[in-house]
Design a protein around this motif. Sequence first.
Motif, PDB file in Angstrom:
ATOM      1  N   ASP A 138      -6.320  26.329  -7.225  1.00 44.15           N
ATOM      2  CA  ASP A 138      -7.592  26.742  -6.654  1.00 44.15           C
ATOM      3  C   ASP A 138      -7.840  28.216  -6.979  1.00 44.15           C
ATOM      4  OD1 ASP A 138      -6.258  28.376  -4.747  1.00 44.15           O
ATOM      5  OD2 ASP A 138      -6.157  26.723  -3.316  1.00 44.15           O
ATOM      6  N   GLU A 139      -9.053  28.657  -6.687  1.00 38.25           N
ATOM      7  CA  GLU A 139      -9.462  29.996  -7.100  1.00 38.25           C
ATOM      8  C   GLU A 139      -8.628  31.089  -6.423  1.00 38.25           C
ATOM      9  OE1 GLU A 139     -13.605  32.558  -6.995  1.00 38.25           O
ATOM     10  OE2 GLU A 139     -13.672  30.441  -7.612  1.00 38.25           O
ATOM     11  N   THR A 140      -8.251  30.883  -5.189  1.00 41.93           N
ATOM     12  CA  THR A 140      -7.442  31.882  -4.475  1.00 41.93           C
ATOM     13  C   THR A 140      -6.088  32.064  -5.163  1.00 41.93           C
ATOM     14  OG1 THR A 140      -8.511  31.362  -2.370  1.00 41.93           O
ATOM     15  CG2 THR A 140      -6.387  32.493  -2.284  1.00 41.93           C
ATOM     16  N   ASP A 141      -5.455  30.958  -5.511  1.00 42.09           N
ATOM     17  CA  ASP A 141      -4.155  31.034  -6.169  1.00 42.09           C
ATOM     18  C   ASP A 141      -4.281  31.635  -7.566  1.00 42.09           C
ATOM     19  OD1 ASP A 141      -2.768  29.974  -4.029  1.00 42.09           O
ATOM     20  OD2 ASP A 141      -2.975  27.904  -4.719  1.00 42.09           O
ATOM     21  N   LEU A 142      -5.363  31.327  -8.251  1.00 42.80           N
ATOM     22  CA  LEU A 142      -5.567  31.875  -9.590  1.00 42.80           C
ATOM     23  C   LEU A 142      -5.724  33.398  -9.538  1.00 42.80           C
ATOM     24  CD1 LEU A 142      -7.928  29.131 -10.984  1.00 42.80           C
ATOM     25  CD2 LEU A 142      -5.796  29.843 -12.077  1.00 42.80           C
ATOM     26  N   LYS A 143      -6.486  33.884  -8.577  1.00 39.36           N
ATOM     27  CA  LYS A 143      -6.641  35.331  -8.425  1.00 39.36           C
ATOM     28  C   LYS A 143      -5.291  35.985  -8.137  1.00 39.36           C
ATOM     29  CE  LYS A 143     -11.460  35.637  -6.850  1.00 39.36           C
ATOM     30  NZ  LYS A 143     -12.357  36.079  -5.754  1.00 39.36           N
ATOM     31  N   ALA A 144      -4.503  35.348  -7.285  1.00 44.09           N
ATOM     32  CA  ALA A 144      -3.184  35.897  -6.959  1.00 44.09           C
ATOM     33  C   ALA A 144      -2.296  35.943  -8.192  1.00 44.09           C
ATOM     34  CB  ALA A 144      -2.539  35.060  -5.858  1.00 44.09           C
ATOM     35  N   GLN A 145      -2.322  34.887  -8.991  1.00 42.75           N
ATOM     36  CA  GLN A 145      -1.493  34.875 -10.194  1.00 42.75           C
ATOM     37  C   GLN A 145      -1.971  35.894 -11.218  1.00 42.75           C
ATOM     38  OE1 GLN A 145       1.472  33.066 -10.674  1.00 42.75           O
ATOM     39  NE2 GLN A 145       1.106  32.957  -8.471  1.00 42.75           N
ATOM     40  N   ALA A 146      -3.283  36.058 -11.348  1.00 44.61           N
ATOM     41  CA  ALA A 146      -3.810  37.066 -12.267  1.00 44.61           C
ATOM     42  C   ALA A 146      -3.422  38.466 -11.832  1.00 44.61           C
ATOM     43  CB  ALA A 146      -5.329  36.938 -12.362  1.00 44.61           C
ATOM     44  N   ASP A 171      12.392  35.622 -16.545  1.00 41.44           N
ATOM     45  CA  ASP A 171      11.892  34.242 -16.443  1.00 41.44           C
ATOM     46  C   ASP A 171      10.809  34.067 -15.393  1.00 41.44           C
ATOM     47  OD1 ASP A 171      13.544  33.007 -18.449  1.00 41.44           O
ATOM     48  OD2 ASP A 171      15.228  33.187 -17.079  1.00 41.44           O
ATOM     49  N   ASN A 172       9.933  35.044 -15.252  1.00 41.54           N
ATOM     50  CA  ASN A 172       8.889  34.968 -14.241  1.00 41.54           C
ATOM     51  C   ASN A 172       7.549  35.448 -14.796  1.00 41.54           C
ATOM     52  OD1 ASN A 172       8.296  34.225 -11.596  1.00 41.54           O
ATOM     53  ND2 ASN A 172       8.513  36.312 -10.809  1.00 41.54           N
ATOM     54  N   PRO A 173       7.149  34.933 -15.985  1.00 41.36           N
ATOM     55  CA  PRO A 173       5.952  35.477 -16.641  1.00 41.36           C
ATOM     56  C   PRO A 173       4.663  35.135 -15.901  1.00 41.36           C
ATOM     57  CG  PRO A 173       6.679  33.508 -17.781  1.00 41.36           C
ATOM     58  CD  PRO A 173       7.744  33.839 -16.768  1.00 41.36           C
ATOM     59  N   VAL A 174       3.622  35.903 -16.187  1.00 40.76           N
ATOM     60  CA  VAL A 174       2.291  35.607 -15.657  1.00 40.76           C
ATOM     61  C   VAL A 174       1.836  34.251 -16.211  1.00 40.76           C
ATOM     62  CG1 VAL A 174      -0.119  36.366 -15.617  1.00 40.76           C
ATOM     63  CG2 VAL A 174       1.732  38.058 -15.487  1.00 40.76           C
ATOM     64  N   THR A 175       1.130  33.478 -15.396  1.00 38.04           N
ATOM     65  CA  THR A 175       0.646  32.161 -15.827  1.00 38.04           C
ATOM     66  C   THR A 175      -0.629  32.331 -16.664  1.00 38.04           C
ATOM     67  OG1 THR A 175      -0.439  31.979 -13.675  1.00 38.04           O
ATOM     68  CG2 THR A 175       1.659  30.853 -13.931  1.00 38.04           C
ATOM     69  N   ILE A 176      -0.455  32.910 -17.838  1.00 44.93           N
ATOM     70  CA  ILE A 176      -1.583  33.286 -18.684  1.00 44.93           C
ATOM     71  C   ILE A 176      -2.394  32.068 -19.109  1.00 44.93           C
ATOM     72  CG2 ILE A 176      -2.214  34.370 -20.873  1.00 44.93           C
ATOM     73  CD1 ILE A 176       0.415  36.016 -20.623  1.00 44.93           C
ATOM     74  N   LYS A 177      -1.709  31.027 -19.546  1.00 43.09           N
ATOM     75  CA  LYS A 177      -2.407  29.843 -20.059  1.00 43.09           C
ATOM     76  C   LYS A 177      -3.268  29.201 -18.974  1.00 43.09           C
ATOM     77  CE  LYS A 177      -1.375  25.347 -22.211  1.00 43.09           C
ATOM     78  NZ  LYS A 177      -0.300  24.509 -22.794  1.00 43.09           N
ATOM     79  N   SER A 178      -2.769  29.112 -17.773  1.00 40.08           N
ATOM     80  CA  SER A 178      -3.529  28.502 -16.684  1.00 40.08           C
ATOM     81  C   SER A 178      -4.746  29.335 -16.322  1.00 40.08           C
ATOM     82  CB  SER A 178      -2.631  28.318 -15.455  1.00 40.08           C
ATOM     83  OG  SER A 178      -1.605  27.386 -15.721  1.00 40.08           O
ATOM     84  N   VAL A 179      -4.600  30.662 -16.323  1.00 37.64           N
ATOM     85  CA  VAL A 179      -5.740  31.528 -16.021  1.00 37.64           C
ATOM     86  C   VAL A 179      -6.790  31.397 -17.118  1.00 37.64           C
ATOM     87  CG1 VAL A 179      -6.489  33.918 -15.685  1.00 37.64           C
ATOM     88  CG2 VAL A 179      -4.343  33.132 -14.672  1.00 37.64           C
ATOM     89  N   GLU A 180      -6.358  31.371 -18.372  1.00 31.58           N
ATOM     90  CA  GLU A 180      -7.288  31.214 -19.490  1.00 31.58           C
ATOM     91  C   GLU A 180      -8.099  29.927 -19.346  1.00 31.58           C
ATOM     92  OE1 GLU A 180      -7.198  30.805 -24.383  1.00 31.58           O
ATOM     93  OE2 GLU A 180      -5.403  30.376 -23.212  1.00 31.58           O
ATOM     94  N   CYS A 181      -7.414  28.840 -19.077  1.00 32.78           N
ATOM     95  CA  CYS A 181      -8.086  27.545 -18.952  1.00 32.78           C
ATOM     96  C   CYS A 181      -9.055  27.547 -17.772  1.00 32.78           C
ATOM     97  CB  CYS A 181      -7.048  26.441 -18.798  1.00 32.78           C
ATOM     98  SG  CYS A 181      -7.686  24.779 -19.078  1.00 32.78           S
ATOM     99  N   ALA A 182      -8.652  28.173 -16.679  1.00 33.36           N
ATOM    100  CA  ALA A 182      -9.500  28.217 -15.490  1.00 33.36           C
ATOM    101  C   ALA A 182     -10.780  29.019 -15.750  1.00 33.36           C
ATOM    102  CB  ALA A 182      -8.738  28.823 -14.319  1.00 33.36           C
ATOM    103  N   ILE A 183     -10.668  30.092 -16.521  1.00 37.15           N
ATOM    104  CA  ILE A 183     -11.839  30.924 -16.816  1.00 37.15           C
ATOM    105  C   ILE A 183     -12.903  30.108 -17.536  1.00 37.15           C
ATOM    106  CG2 ILE A 183     -12.694  32.874 -18.165  1.00 37.15           C
ATOM    107  CD1 ILE A 183      -9.957  34.226 -17.693  1.00 37.15           C
ATOM    108  N   VAL A 184     -12.501  29.429 -18.604  1.00 38.93           N
ATOM    109  CA  VAL A 184     -13.495  28.706 -19.400  1.00 38.93           C
ATOM    110  C   VAL A 184     -13.981  27.455 -18.677  1.00 38.93           C
ATOM    111  CG1 VAL A 184     -11.791  27.380 -20.740  1.00 38.93           C
ATOM    112  CG2 VAL A 184     -14.051  27.895 -21.722  1.00 38.93           C
TER     113      VAL A 184
END
Length: 377
Positions: free
Chosen positions: A35-43, A111-124
């Motif tokens: 969800d958007e809240t979790d995505l903002k937190a991960q970003a 071993d704790n990278p930012v979830t870049i791929k998920s954020v990218e997909c969520a943006i588009v």
Amino acid sequence: MGKPTGFLELDRQDRTYLPKEERVQNFREFIVPMDETDLKAQASRCMDCGVPYCHNGCPVNNQIPDWNDLVYTGDWQAALSNLHSTNNFPEFTGRICPAPCEASCTLNIDDNPVTIKSVECAIVDKGWEEGWITPQVPSHKTGKSIGIIGAGPAGMAAAQQLARAGHDVHLYEKHAKAGGLLRYGIPDFKMEKHGIDRRVEQMQAEGVTFHYDTQVGIDVTGAELEAKHDALVLSGGSEVPRDLPVPGRELDGVHYAMDFLPQQNRRVGQEPIGEIEPILAEDKHVIVIGGGDTGSDCIGTSFRQGALSVTQLEIMPMPPEKENKGLTWPDWPLKMRTSTSQEEGAIRDFSVMTTALVGEDGKVTAIKCTKVDENMA
């Protein structure tokens, strides 16, 4: 960039998947987005790195820290604009890219990278949902005509950029629809094809003309295209498979992945498969020779068709469970990876070389293999 202490306060969280038992019943995508809240937190976990190594890992040079920060601050539309500045089709890469950017992330050292791929997909995806992605019609025309041969992702991206520059762009494709291996190679459970269709509609509105069922060299000659256009772009894909030159290769039941996968994609897309013998894994024990992504696609497709079992053979040795970060980071490491298709029940064996295929009455019934070392000996 992001929250200065975000990476200290928040653990990595990523998208999840539907249960294996549920997803193998159909060919639809099965990723459960955050969800958007979790995505903002991960970003917000994106650090203010002096050198953002994720840029080095990304093949298209996405400005990853910039749009992570924009997502964190809630400016999704600006994030979308930034993402599109380097990537015409981020909904494709956000689904099928292996994310070397995450391997290069500074936080991947532990071993704790930012979830870049998920954020990218969520943006588009949000861009499409909100109606922010619209045709960008050029304000002027150059009077120049460009012909592009091959409507795969490279040809589509070139066509879109050239059309937006004001050129009259014609895209020639031998198949009935655009997308290349995005459409006919990658299974729908990894990327549904309506995403390609809406990009085609956008490009048509921007002035791109698609010529389907047109094979250059057969339906139209290269000389004719040269005479018709001011410039040509060659963006044909690579569809020639690598054969396995062993005894028994000619037996019925031995198939190339590039014969097997496009058939199923055409079935899902309600396209005719043509005057060829159907390849189906239903009620069969399937062996997949090759341990890469294409092999995984064959595994997932076989299970969804109703295979009794699937075994995957890899000629390379089993890689280590974890890489030595001191030697590999920020490069893409060789380590054990298990795809979602492999998780669905495949048996995997490593250091296995196929030496012969055995059959009865012209049909394959068994496979002969030998164990090899890293030198294939």
